[in-house]
Design a protein around this motif. Sequence first.
Motif, PDB file in Angstrom:
ATOM      1  N   LEU A  30       0.860  -1.193   0.000  1.00 39.95           N
ATOM      2  CA  LEU A  30       0.000   0.000   0.000  1.00 39.95           C
ATOM      3  C   LEU A  30       0.895   1.242   0.000  1.00 39.95           C
ATOM      4  CD1 LEU A  30      -2.722  -1.200   2.587  1.00 39.95           C
ATOM      5  CD2 LEU A  30      -2.651  -1.525   0.099  1.00 39.95           C
ATOM      6  N   GLY A  31       2.080   1.076  -0.582  1.00 35.80           N
ATOM      7  CA  GLY A  31       3.062   2.159  -0.656  1.00 35.80           C
ATOM      8  C   GLY A  31       3.000   2.872  -2.002  1.00 35.80           C
ATOM      9  N   GLN A  32       3.843   2.399  -2.937  1.00 35.19           N
ATOM     10  CA  GLN A  32       3.901   3.030  -4.259  1.00 35.19           C
ATOM     11  C   GLN A  32       2.530   2.975  -4.930  1.00 35.19           C
ATOM     12  OE1 GLN A  32       6.508   0.921  -6.955  1.00 35.19           O
ATOM     13  NE2 GLN A  32       7.123   2.809  -7.986  1.00 35.19           N
ATOM     14  N   GLY A  33       2.128   4.091  -5.533  1.00 31.77           N
ATOM     15  CA  GLY A  33       0.774   4.167  -6.082  1.00 31.77           C
ATOM     16  C   GLY A  33       0.660   3.585  -7.472  1.00 31.77           C
ATOM     17  N   PHE A  34       0.466   2.284  -7.547  1.00 29.12           N
ATOM     18  CA  PHE A  34       0.135   1.664  -8.838  1.00 29.12           C
ATOM     19  C   PHE A  34      -0.943   0.624  -8.605  1.00 29.12           C
ATOM     20  CE2 PHE A  34       3.478  -0.893  -7.008  1.00 29.12           C
ATOM     21  CZ  PHE A  34       3.073  -2.188  -7.237  1.00 29.12           C
ATOM     22  N   PRO A  35      -1.963   0.609  -9.481  1.00 31.03           N
ATOM     23  CA  PRO A  35      -3.048  -0.358  -9.288  1.00 31.03           C
ATOM     24  C   PRO A  35      -2.581  -1.777  -9.604  1.00 31.03           C
ATOM     25  CG  PRO A  35      -3.611   1.334 -10.929  1.00 31.03           C
ATOM     26  CD  PRO A  35      -2.165   1.476 -10.635  1.00 31.03           C
ATOM     27  N   ASP A  36      -3.268  -2.761  -9.037  1.00 34.67           N
ATOM     28  CA  ASP A  36      -2.950  -4.154  -9.388  1.00 34.67           C
ATOM     29  C   ASP A  36      -3.548  -4.520 -10.743  1.00 34.67           C
ATOM     30  OD1 ASP A  36      -1.721  -4.284  -6.986  1.00 34.67           O
ATOM     31  OD2 ASP A  36      -3.021  -5.800  -6.087  1.00 34.67           O
ATOM     32  N   GLU A  37      -4.720  -3.924 -11.040  1.00 44.76           N
ATOM     33  CA  GLU A  37      -5.394  -4.270 -12.297  1.00 44.76           C
ATOM     34  C   GLU A  37      -4.877  -3.396 -13.438  1.00 44.76           C
ATOM     35  OE1 GLU A  37      -9.151  -3.233  -9.759  1.00 44.76           O
ATOM     36  OE2 GLU A  37      -7.033  -2.783  -9.467  1.00 44.76           O
ATOM     37  N   SER A  38      -4.894  -3.970 -14.668  1.00 43.94           N
ATOM     38  CA  SER A  38      -4.588  -3.162 -15.848  1.00 43.94           C
ATOM     39  C   SER A  38      -5.796  -2.324 -16.190  1.00 43.94           C
ATOM     40  CB  SER A  38      -4.295  -4.058 -17.056  1.00 43.94           C
ATOM     41  OG  SER A  38      -3.097  -4.748 -16.858  1.00 43.94           O
ATOM     42  N   GLY A  39      -5.571  -1.288 -16.975  1.00 42.71           N
ATOM     43  CA  GLY A  39      -6.669  -0.468 -17.465  1.00 42.71           C
ATOM     44  C   GLY A  39      -7.554  -1.252 -18.415  1.00 42.71           C
ATOM     45  N   PRO A  40      -8.600  -0.596 -18.940  1.00 47.08           N
ATOM     46  CA  PRO A  40      -9.587  -1.272 -19.790  1.00 47.08           C
ATOM     47  C   PRO A  40      -8.957  -2.054 -20.946  1.00 47.08           C
ATOM     48  CG  PRO A  40     -10.291   0.966 -19.292  1.00 47.08           C
ATOM     49  CD  PRO A  40      -8.900   0.825 -18.736  1.00 47.08           C
ATOM     50  N   VAL A 317      -4.258   8.131   1.224  1.00 42.27           N
ATOM     51  CA  VAL A 317      -4.743   8.691   2.482  1.00 42.27           C
ATOM     52  C   VAL A 317      -3.533   8.852   3.406  1.00 42.27           C
ATOM     53  CG1 VAL A 317      -5.476   6.374   3.269  1.00 42.27           C
ATOM     54  CG2 VAL A 317      -6.334   8.399   4.443  1.00 42.27           C
ATOM     55  N   THR A 318      -3.384  10.067   3.923  1.00 37.59           N
ATOM     56  CA  THR A 318      -2.280  10.358   4.839  1.00 37.59           C
ATOM     57  C   THR A 318      -2.814  10.288   6.255  1.00 37.59           C
ATOM     58  OG1 THR A 318      -0.979  11.633   3.280  1.00 37.59           O
ATOM     59  CG2 THR A 318      -0.702  12.206   5.581  1.00 37.59           C
ATOM     60  N   THR A 319      -2.108   9.556   7.094  1.00 40.16           N
ATOM     61  CA  THR A 319      -2.613   9.312   8.456  1.00 40.16           C
ATOM     62  C   THR A 319      -1.577   9.696   9.504  1.00 40.16           C
ATOM     63  OG1 THR A 319      -1.661   7.088   8.510  1.00 40.16           O
ATOM     64  CG2 THR A 319      -3.893   7.281   7.626  1.00 40.16           C
ATOM     65  N   GLY A 320      -2.065  10.150  10.642  1.00 41.03           N
ATOM     66  CA  GLY A 320      -1.191  10.383  11.787  1.00 41.03           C
ATOM     67  C   GLY A 320      -1.071   9.088  12.573  1.00 41.03           C
ATOM     68  N   ILE A 321       0.144   8.824  13.079  1.00 37.08           N
ATOM     69  CA  ILE A 321       0.359   7.546  13.776  1.00 37.08           C
ATOM     70  C   ILE A 321       0.699   7.767  15.241  1.00 37.08           C
ATOM     71  CG2 ILE A 321       0.953   6.185  11.742  1.00 37.08           C
ATOM     72  CD1 ILE A 321       3.902   6.736  12.332  1.00 37.08           C
ATOM     73  N   GLU A 322       0.296   8.958  15.763  1.00 36.33           N
ATOM     74  CA  GLU A 322       0.674   9.241  17.144  1.00 36.33           C
ATOM     75  C   GLU A 322       0.110   8.216  18.134  1.00 36.33           C
ATOM     76  OE1 GLU A 322      -0.474  11.348  14.717  1.00 36.33           O
ATOM     77  OE2 GLU A 322      -2.360  12.012  15.573  1.00 36.33           O
ATOM     78  N   ARG A 362       1.556   7.444   4.621  1.00 35.95           N
ATOM     79  CA  ARG A 362       0.582   7.459   3.524  1.00 35.95           C
ATOM     80  C   ARG A 362       0.291   6.031   3.090  1.00 35.95           C
ATOM     81  NH1 ARG A 362       2.164   8.957  -2.596  1.00 35.95           N
ATOM     82  NH2 ARG A 362       2.519   6.713  -2.547  1.00 35.95           N
ATOM     83  N   PHE A 363      -0.995   5.735   2.956  1.00 35.54           N
ATOM     84  CA  PHE A 363      -1.420   4.454   2.381  1.00 35.54           C
ATOM     85  C   PHE A 363      -2.080   4.745   1.037  1.00 35.54           C
ATOM     86  CE2 PHE A 363      -1.467   3.749   6.949  1.00 35.54           C
ATOM     87  CZ  PHE A 363      -0.924   2.484   7.083  1.00 35.54           C
ATOM     88  N   THR A 364      -1.876   3.847   0.069  1.00 36.45           N
ATOM     89  CA  THR A 364      -2.653   3.980  -1.158  1.00 36.45           C
ATOM     90  C   THR A 364      -3.826   3.019  -1.110  1.00 36.45           C
ATOM     91  OG1 THR A 364      -2.669   3.937  -3.559  1.00 36.45           O
ATOM     92  CG2 THR A 364      -1.280   2.280  -2.507  1.00 36.45           C
ATOM     93  N   PHE A 365      -4.925   3.419  -1.757  1.00 35.20           N
ATOM     94  CA  PHE A 365      -6.055   2.477  -1.867  1.00 35.20           C
ATOM     95  C   PHE A 365      -6.336   2.124  -3.324  1.00 35.20           C
ATOM     96  CE2 PHE A 365      -8.888   6.137  -2.547  1.00 35.20           C
ATOM     97  CZ  PHE A 365      -8.379   7.107  -1.703  1.00 35.20           C
ATOM     98  N   CYS A 366      -5.266   2.147  -4.154  1.00 35.56           N
ATOM     99  CA  CYS A 366      -5.472   1.784  -5.570  1.00 35.56           C
ATOM    100  C   CYS A 366      -5.294   0.279  -5.768  1.00 35.56           C
ATOM    101  CB  CYS A 366      -4.551   2.576  -6.472  1.00 35.56           C
ATOM    102  SG  CYS A 366      -2.807   2.339  -6.183  1.00 35.56           S
TER     103      CYS A 366
END
Length: 386
Positions: A30-40, A317-322, A362-366
């Motif tokens: 959930l780091g580098q922003g690349f989707p697992d699926e290919s585009g259409p 999504v950027t999150t605080g980890i305090e 930061r987590f990616t949700f892609c």
Amino acid sequence: MNGSGPARRPQTTIFTRMSALAQRHAAVNLGQGFPDESGPARIVEAAAAAMRAGHNQYPPLAGIPQLRQAISEHQRHWYGLEPDPGEGVVVTAGATEAIAAALLALVEPGDEVIAFEPFYDSYKAGVEMAGGVLVPVRLEAPDYRPDLERLRSAVTDRTRLLLVNTPHNPTGTVFDRAELEAIAALAVERDLLVVTDEVYEHLVFAGREHVPLAGLDGMWDRTVTISSAGKTFSLTGWKIGWATGPAALVGRVAAVKQYLSFASGTPFQHGIVEALASGEKYYRGFAASYERRRDLMVAGLADLGFTVREPEGTYFVTTGIESFGVEDGMAFCLELPERCGVVAIPTQVFYADGDVPRPEVRFTFCKPEPVLEEGLARLRKGLRGQ
Ligand code: PMP
Ligand code: GLN
């Protein structure tokens, strides 16, 4: 560091480091922003057909004419902007090359470039390669909204350019019209150039709209707009991006690009012609599918104790980890793959001097929803022991 010699050489990016860790630990990335699926499939097929049809040699420097036409048409359709497909559009090797070429073209040694901080990592490298000085203006947590007074007071006689990114990586802020109008008014008042990175232009969630700076009063002649097919069509590996704007500025970007990649990706350019012919239904479905994933991640991370502010756009999504009793986001992220089998990005790499206001990741949700659910389950086990 004295600003010259080996100390200035760019370091390995956080994305490379973290994706290597993900592989080593078979982690949910959930780091580098690349989707697992290919585009259409029809877009992939269009590129494959172009290869079979023999479109395998260099494209023109500025990109194949059909793609420049399609990019111009896209800007007209969505925003009423009309870059000249002949001289106002240049196709690049991803937005990354467009950013580097724009900075190398427009920034003189010693010039100051203002960027909102946290900022995408290539900005600082690009400004430094051009011999400029990056001046950060902070978007303060937890809202991460631009503070226009702070921006105004960062402008000096040496300021040459504002580098704006909306929707914003990593915070997910979508600058609203009033904020952008204030930025535009300042650019006009102080006669600044603007480079605007809009790669997430179609990743904007309900209740928000993407407003391109280039369309605001007094902006067209001073603005280079950058985008990329990688995000919008889930084809990050194709590296087809572009810069649009007035011929005078785009021509300078193209002139630098001659000595970066010169040109690239002929069959992929053909594929993106097909992509940009997508109807509005595609774009709406795309944003809606990410909105569901955003909701899943925001709820899941908040439930685990992360401090979450709902992103308005992008797939981050950027999150605080305090609440985890952690002081250092980097240490947290370096430990996370082994502890939880999950990879995330410490946002301190997006701050000019690594000095973050609070420990953040930061987590990616892609990723597909089951992958996000697996990631959340692993975090729960590793961090909460449940
Ligand atoms: N700008 C931003 C804000 C990004 O997040 C990214 C990469 N995700 C890029 C530029 C680079 O885009 P590309 O992959 O097309 O080079
Ligand atoms: N833009 C992507 C991100 O922010 C990564 C691109 C890269 O690996 N350079 O995650």
